[in-house]
Design a protein around this motif. Structure first.
Motif, mmCIF file in Angstrom:
data_model
loop_
_atom_site.group_PDB
_atom_site.id
_atom_site.type_symbol
_atom_site.label_atom_id
_atom_site.label_comp_id
_atom_site.label_asym_id
_atom_site.label_seq_id
_atom_site.Cartn_x
_atom_site.Cartn_y
_atom_site.Cartn_z
ATOM 1 N N CYS A 999 12.099 0.023 -8.387
ATOM 2 C CA CYS A 999 11.542 0.269 -7.058
ATOM 3 C C CYS A 999 11.982 -0.799 -6.064
ATOM 4 N N LYS A 1000 12.108 -2.025 -6.517
ATOM 5 C CA LYS A 1000 12.468 -3.108 -5.606
ATOM 6 C C LYS A 1000 13.869 -2.928 -5.024
ATOM 7 N N GLY A 1001 14.704 -2.180 -5.673
ATOM 8 C CA GLY A 1001 16.066 -2.019 -5.197
ATOM 9 C C GLY A 1001 16.283 -0.800 -4.321
ATOM 10 N N LEU A 1002 15.212 -0.058 -4.011
ATOM 11 C CA LEU A 1002 15.359 1.173 -3.246
ATOM 12 C C LEU A 1002 15.423 0.868 -1.749
ATOM 13 N N VAL A 1003 16.502 1.263 -1.126
ATOM 14 C CA VAL A 1003 16.684 1.051 0.309
ATOM 15 C C VAL A 1003 15.812 2.046 1.073
ATOM 16 N N GLY A 1004 15.063 1.549 2.041
ATOM 17 C CA GLY A 1004 14.197 2.398 2.838
ATOM 18 C C GLY A 1004 12.788 2.513 2.303
ATOM 19 N N LEU A 1005 12.511 1.874 1.181
ATOM 20 C CA LEU A 1005 11.168 1.926 0.608
ATOM 21 C C LEU A 1005 10.328 0.794 1.192
ATOM 22 N N GLU A 1006 9.202 1.158 1.796
ATOM 23 C CA GLU A 1006 8.326 0.147 2.380
ATOM 24 C C GLU A 1006 7.528 -0.582 1.310
ATOM 25 N N THR A 1007 6.914 0.179 0.437
ATOM 26 C CA THR A 1007 6.104 -0.421 -0.615
ATOM 27 C C THR A 1007 5.921 0.601 -1.722
ATOM 28 N N PHE A 1008 5.320 0.172 -2.821
ATOM 29 C CA PHE A 1008 5.005 1.085 -3.919
ATOM 30 C C PHE A 1008 3.748 0.602 -4.621
ATOM 31 N N HIS A 1009 3.048 1.538 -5.219
ATOM 32 C CA HIS A 1009 1.788 1.234 -5.894
ATOM 33 C C HIS A 1009 1.791 1.873 -7.274
ATOM 34 N N HIS A 1010 1.355 1.127 -8.242
ATOM 35 C CA HIS A 1010 1.270 1.631 -9.611
ATOM 36 C C HIS A 1010 -0.200 1.800 -9.980
ATOM 37 N N HIS A 1011 -0.526 2.938 -10.546
ATOM 38 C CA HIS A 1011 -1.898 3.145 -10.989
ATOM 39 C C HIS A 1011 -1.895 4.155 -12.129
ATOM 40 N N LYS A 1012 -3.052 4.261 -12.780
ATOM 41 C CA LYS A 1012 -3.178 5.168 -13.915
ATOM 42 C C LYS A 1012 -4.349 6.109 -13.690
ATOM 43 N N VAL A 1013 -4.135 7.334 -14.071
ATOM 44 C CA VAL A 1013 -5.191 8.331 -14.083
ATOM 45 C C VAL A 1013 -5.433 8.677 -15.540
ATOM 46 N N GLY A 1014 -6.443 8.034 -16.113
ATOM 47 C CA GLY A 1014 -6.639 8.159 -17.548
ATOM 48 C C GLY A 1014 -5.482 7.514 -18.286
ATOM 49 N N LYS A 1015 -4.773 8.295 -19.066
ATOM 50 C CA LYS A 1015 -3.609 7.780 -19.795
ATOM 51 C C LYS A 1015 -2.308 8.040 -19.057
ATOM 52 N N LYS A 1016 -2.386 8.736 -17.940
ATOM 53 C CA LYS A 1016 -1.186 9.121 -17.208
ATOM 54 C C LYS A 1016 -0.894 8.097 -16.118
ATOM 55 N N ALA A 1017 0.315 7.548 -16.152
ATOM 56 C CA ALA A 1017 0.720 6.540 -15.175
ATOM 57 C C ALA A 1017 1.431 7.194 -14.003
ATOM 58 N N GLU A 1018 1.246 6.610 -12.850
ATOM 59 C CA GLU A 1018 1.904 7.107 -11.655
ATOM 60 C C GLU A 1018 2.372 5.943 -10.793
ATOM 61 N N LEU A 1019 3.474 6.163 -10.121
ATOM 62 C CA LEU A 1019 3.947 5.260 -9.081
ATOM 63 C C LEU A 1019 3.939 6.024 -7.767
ATOM 64 N N THR A 1020 3.327 5.455 -6.755
ATOM 65 C CA THR A 1020 3.372 6.051 -5.422
ATOM 66 C C THR A 1020 4.354 5.255 -4.586
ATOM 67 N N LEU A 1021 5.431 5.900 -4.189
ATOM 68 C CA LEU A 1021 6.452 5.260 -3.371
ATOM 69 C C LEU A 1021 6.200 5.612 -1.906
ATOM 70 N N VAL A 1022 6.198 4.613 -1.062
ATOM 71 C CA VAL A 1022 5.971 4.823 0.367
ATOM 72 C C VAL A 1022 7.282 4.539 1.093
ATOM 73 N N TRP A 1023 7.905 5.598 1.613
ATOM 74 C CA TRP A 1023 9.183 5.486 2.300
ATOM 75 C C TRP A 1023 8.958 5.280 3.780
ATOM 76 N N ALA A 1024 9.751 4.421 4.372
ATOM 77 C CA ALA A 1024 9.671 4.180 5.806
ATOM 78 C C ALA A 1024 10.058 5.444 6.556
ATOM 79 N N PRO A 1025 9.425 5.696 7.693
ATOM 80 C CA PRO A 1025 9.782 6.897 8.475
ATOM 81 C C PRO A 1025 11.220 6.811 8.972
ATOM 82 N N GLU A 1026 11.860 7.967 9.032
ATOM 83 C CA GLU A 1026 13.254 8.000 9.470
ATOM 84 C C GLU A 1026 13.372 7.753 10.967
ATOM 85 N N GLN A 1027 12.339 8.131 11.716
ATOM 86 C CA GLN A 1027 12.346 7.909 13.156
ATOM 87 C C GLN A 1027 11.020 7.299 13.577
#
Length: 1069
Positions: A999-1027
């Protein structure tokens, strides 16, 4: 504790910096007392001369800066004055003495030194020369080559935490030790092992007093309970590792590598060395007698060592009770063992076990070294997801899907589903609910060095050293000191010319007092990134013998060419030359070792035959040819070439079942019904004449067009006595019976885990990849596979009945229970109805639980990869050694007995089976091997098969890297396979490769969040607006999420990365 001003010798400057770092948290009083005690141990003229001269120059210079003498010394040593004048420093783990990583303490060593000097009076300058130390040496321009390679200069305990002492007692002890030192100056030749001789004796600390020895023992008994206590014990910073190879501070790359290799456990152990002589980094090995007794009593455990290729300070050993694996933390715990070695370990006390979270799930892995961010302590104990392996070529039988999952099995603890090993609930205070302990261990003996001790890599020039530093490409192999005399003649004068040249280096010795091995260059391979040098490096690293066969071996072959079958041999065999027999192989195959026949019988049944090349006729047991074949054990298949097990005269001519040529074979012939029920069975030696060489494409065309009349130009040349329609009908009959056998086998509980395999089209002249594609496993492949399985199972029963004590069979143990339980829980969380109760149940689940849409096959590939990870490898064994029949079972095939009979041209195990079969039928010599010899050969075949599989994978990776570089960037859909806290793994659907996206190497990514829903892991990637004015784009990453990726070549040779494309929309499960 304040450190004294630096020694003039570069290594001493490094060490002082680490010494200061180790006591960053101590009070000024403790620092002074510890310093005084340290000073009392350093009575060498070199040390005192430097301190006194430095102090005088500082006192004279005052605030006006350093004296001329000090500046001159700094210039000679090429050390920035600012660094020399800093007193106490603290260095981060990645410190390379850059300005950003050095922090000055208020209390300088100079002021502390002056205070101590004033309390005991100054010594006359003449004392500097008392022990005969020359100016040349005092200025650090001379080194002891014996110790510069091995590392340590002084006792590790000199840098450890000290208990405060009364300063008056310290002064008294200092005077006593100084007197003892003077009395012993004339007997330096009696110095203990590890000392440096007369000239270096004055630099060594004195022997500890009885009180100090007792304190040392007490200190060793009080093992730190956790990382914070270890820090308080005064651990050195990772830069101290530079002392272990005599490196100079300029070599930042070496420091960085050593920092990565060092775990906290390593740092703790490296600083508990004894006083006097060289500090021992590694513990001495136990004796064989101690190991034997320990194994019998259950105090020690033996098994293969697996080192995490992404976090190479982590290693694992299978637990003998089938629980999850035992953890080995750091280089020191491995005690010079390398990946694959058979080692004996001792379990550490429970207070040194690893604390992990029990509720980790598919994402529950930390980033590789160098990509970490701030995380909770629980996540720091987790490991990254390992990339899965691709399957063998389609003509390899089904059980091979499990036989060579070495890389998957190596990294079972990395799978993103609670892959923590040998865990015990923690009920004591200080641990929250849900925390568990993982058993840890240390290596005490290396039973067998399975690793080749060879590695590909690059040479690094070390100024003023009699050796160069070899940096392996595989970071699981230590860095190696190589004598300059072993390097190219102009390497010292033009090191830059060799910056991108690949070398092969072999470890010759690994001393116990250094984290660096010693070795010799075996060969200069050539330019990194080019296919042939890289290929040769792979072969040498995995100890594949690709040399030409010797004259002694070639003399074992038939000398009268062209060779024909002797008449007396024909009379001993069943003559099948007039039967419609043909081969089905890959289009490029040249070693054709199996053929098929299917003749209709008047009663509506079929006479179905499997005919295998009779290699045992040409390879006599015990001769030079047999020996070299047994050592090679297998042919090695790479993208552009094959390294054969046998000379090409046999592989491609005399043994290969080439069309329209008489060939000797071993045949299994059944009378079988159209439904696949076997009515009778015959084994025997035979002679055949193949009527045509079909490829899988040819056979597939016949299966897909049963009524088509194929023109002659569409097929290869055929024997005139067997018309095309006869061959076509035989293929259709074989296909129909194979479908019945296959259905019955899977209904009976068999399992197959298909994984994607990448194939290439090559330029005929350059042999560079022109294109690549995912190999399609079709009905023609399944046809051949089904009858090879049938022949192997029939042969296994036959030889076991005849030789119950020395039959060579192949077994597949069931998967690791706890890992299967974790995977079951993970699938339940995803809402997948997957049944892991048996091999058959799992197979049925994989074909029914993943929906029915255009991405079903992609989801199946992802889940198949996960299911492969708990699987163990199939292995050869001798029935007289294992003895217990329930252990003979093949889990994936769900059969009680299985062996390899069908590929003797490329597998030595099959050749042994042929000899057993011939002996059982009375048509061959009795096998001279004893059960323990059969077991030894079986074990060697296992090793070489694993190595061959890994070489095949690396060859494919190499060519794909070239393809991306030449044809990229490449766009493709990809499906997420596993989620970590800062990255995720994807399966690139178009090419079947697996890559990790950070995630740290993604161009245009503002931030990211890692969390778990029970046993299922998720990453939420927040992309900067194009305009401007548009909202940010949120993208949720979880297992089975579909994403768009682009494969791009990296700057490093043969390397490529996957870049996540900005989402336009999302698809998923």
């Amino acid at each position: 504790m304040d450190t004294p001003p630096r020694h003039s010798k570069e290594g001493d400057r490094n060490r002082d910096t680490k010494r200061g770092q180790g006591h960053a948290g101590t009070s000024p009083k403790k620092q002074k007392d510890a310093y005084a005690r340290l000073l009392s141990q350093h009575n060498s003229s070199k040390f005192k001369s430097y301190l006194e001269e430095y102090a005088q120059s500082q006192l004279q210079g005052g605030e006006n800066g350093p004296s001329t003498a000090s500046r001159t010394r700094s210039e000679r040593q090429e050390i920035p004055l600012r660094k020399k004048e800093q007193g106490f420093v603290e260095c981060s783990d990645s410190s390379d003495f850059s300005p950003s990583s050095v922090k000055v303490r208020d209390e300088s060593s100079l002021s502390l030194y002056n205070e101590k000097m004033s309390s005991r009076g100054a010594r006359p300058p003449e004392a500097d020369r008392k022990l005969g130390v020359s100016d040349h040496r005092r200025h650090g321009e001379r080194r002891d080559t014996n110790t510069s390679q091995d590392g340590d200069v002084e006792s590790g305990e000199e840098f450890g935490a000290r208990r405060p002492r009364d300063s008056q007692q310290q002064q008294q002890q200092q005077q006593q030790q100084h007197q003892r030192r003077r009395n012993k100056d004339h007997v330096t030749k009696d110095a203990p092992p590890g000392s440096r001789g007369n000239k270096e004796m004055s630099a060594l600390p004195s022997s500890p007093t009885p009180q100090e020895q007792e304190k040392k023992k007490s200190k060793k008994r009080n093992v730190p309970k956790n990382q914070e206590e270890k820090k308080r014990e005064g651990l050195l910073g990772p830069e101290a590792n530079s002392e272990l190879s005599g490196r100079s501070p300029q070599n930042k790359a070496q420091n960085i590598h050593q920092n990565q290799e060092s775990s906290p456990a390593d740092k703790s152990k490296r600083n508990r060395g004894g006083r006097g002589g060289k500090r021992q980094v590694f513990e001495p090995y136990m004796s064989q007698e101690e190991v034997s007794h320990g194994l019998k009593r259950g105090e020690l455990i033996q098994g293969p060592l697996r080192i995490n290729p992404k976090k190479f300070h982590e290693a694992f050993l299978p637990s003998p009770d089938a629980n999850r694996d035992i953890f080995l933390d750091g280089l020191v715990s491995r005690n010079r063992a390398l990946n694959g070695d058979i080692v004996v370990v001792q379990i550490l006390p429970p207070d040194q076990w690893k604390v992990v979270k029990s509720d980790t799930d598919c994402d529950g892995s930390s980033e590789p070294e160098g990509a970490k961010a701030t995380r909770t302590p629980a996540k720091k104990t987790q490991t990254p997801v390992k990339k899965g392996k691709r399957p063998p070529s389609p003509d390899v039988i089904v059980e091979d899907q499990f036989s060579d999952q070495s890389e998957l099995v190596k990294m079972v603890e990395e799978v993103s589903l609670n892959a923590k090993d040998d865990l015990v609930d923690v009920q004591g205070p200080g641990h929250s609910n849900g925390e568990v302990l993982q058993r840890t261990a240390k290596v005490v003996f290396i039973t067998e060095q399975k690793h080749s001790r060879a590695a590909t890599g690059f040479l690094k020039y070390l100024p003023d050293k009699p050796f160069a530093m070899f940096a392996p490409v595989d970071h699981r192999v230590p860095r190696i000191n190589v004598p300059l005399g072993d390097c190219p003649h102009d390497f010292s004068s033009r090191p830059g010319d060799y910056a991108t040249i690949l070398f092969i280096c072999r470890i010759t010795h690994w001393p116990s007092d250094s984290t660096f091995a010693e070795g010799q260059l075996a060969k200069t391979l050539g330019q990194a990134g080019e296919i042939e040098p890289e290929t040769e490096g792979i072969l040498m690293e995995y100890d594949v013998d690709f040399s030409d066969f010797s004259d002694e071996v070639l003399k074992c072959l038939p000398q009268a060419l062209p060779w024909t079958i002797p008449d007396q041999e024909l009379r001993k065999r069943r003559d099948l030359r007039n039967e419609c027999i043909f081969t089905i192989d890959p289009a490029t195959a040249r070693d054709l070792d199996d053929a098929l026949s299917c003749k209709p019988l008047p009663d509506g049944n079929f006479e179905l035959g499997v005919h295998i090349a009779d290699v045992s006729y040409f390879v006599e047991e015990g001769n030079a040819l047999d020996y070299i074949a047994s050592r090679r054990a297998t042919s090695v298949y790479m993208v552009q070439k094959v390294i054969p097990m046998l000379p090409r005269l046999l592989c491609e001519e005399l043994c290969s079942l080439n069309p329209l040529t008489d060939r000797l074979t071993f045949s299994v012939i059944w009378k079988i019904t159209p439904q696949g029920k076997i009515l009778s069975e015959w084994f025997g030696r035979s002679v055949i004449r193949s009527c045509v060489k079909l490829s899988y494409d040819h056979a597939q065309s016949m299966i897909e067009a049963p009524d088509k009349l194929f023109p002659a130009e569409e097929l290869p040349p055929m024997a005139p006595e067997h018309p095309l329609d006869e061959i076509h009908q035989a293929v259709l009959n074989l296909h129909a019976i194979a479908k019945e056998l296959r259905a019955e086998r899977f209904q009976g509980g068999a399992l197959r885990l298909d994984q994607l395999k990448l194939s290439f089209t090559l330029d005929k002249e350059t042999m560079l990849p022109q294109g690549c594609y995912v190999y399609q496993y079709r009905d023609s492949n399944k046809l051949v596979e089904e009858f090879m399985l049938l022949a192997n199972m029939a042969t296994a029963h036959k030889i076991y009945r005849s030789f119950p004590e020395k039959a060579l069979l192949r077994r597949h143990p069931p998967p690791q229970t706890k890992m299967v339980d974790d995977l079951q829980e993970f699938c339940d969380q995803l809402g997948l109805n997957v049944d892991f109760s048996s091999a058959g149940a799992l197979h049925r689940s994989l074909h029914t639980a993943l929906g029915d849409d255009e991405y079903t096959s992609a989801r199946k590939e992802v889940l198949t990869n996960m299911c492969s990870r708990p699987m163990q490898m199939a292995v050869y064994f001798c029935t007289g050694v294992l003895k217990e029949e329930p252990l003979f079972k093949h889990y994936a095939l769900n059969v009680p007995f299985y062996t390899h009979f069908t590929s003797p041209i490329r597998r030595y195990a099959d050749l042994v089976v042929h000899r057993l079969l011939a002996a059982s039928l009375g048509c061959g010599l009795s096998l001279e091997l004893k059960p323990d010899e059969v077991e030894k050969q079986a074990s060697h075949c296992n090793d070489r098969k694993t190595a061959s599989k890994r070489v095949q994978e690396l060859s494919s990776q190499l060519f794909f890297g070239v393809f991306v570089k030449e044809s990229g960037p490449l766009d493709s859909e990809a499906m997420v396979m596993g989620v970590l806290d800062q990255s995720f793994d994807v399966l690139v659907l178009r090419y079947g490769v697996q890559k990790r996206i950070y995630c740290k190497g993604l161009v245009g990514l503002e931030t990211f969040h890692h969390h778990k829903v029970g046993k299922k892991a998720e990453l939420t990637l927040v992309w900067a607006p194009e305009q401007l004015g548009q909202p940010a784009v949120h993208q949720v990453i979880s297992v089975f999420t579909l994403v768009e990726v682009q494969l791009q070549a990296d700057g490093a040779p043969m390397k490529y990365s996957a870049v996540l494309r900005r989402p336009a929309g999302q698809k998923g499960l």
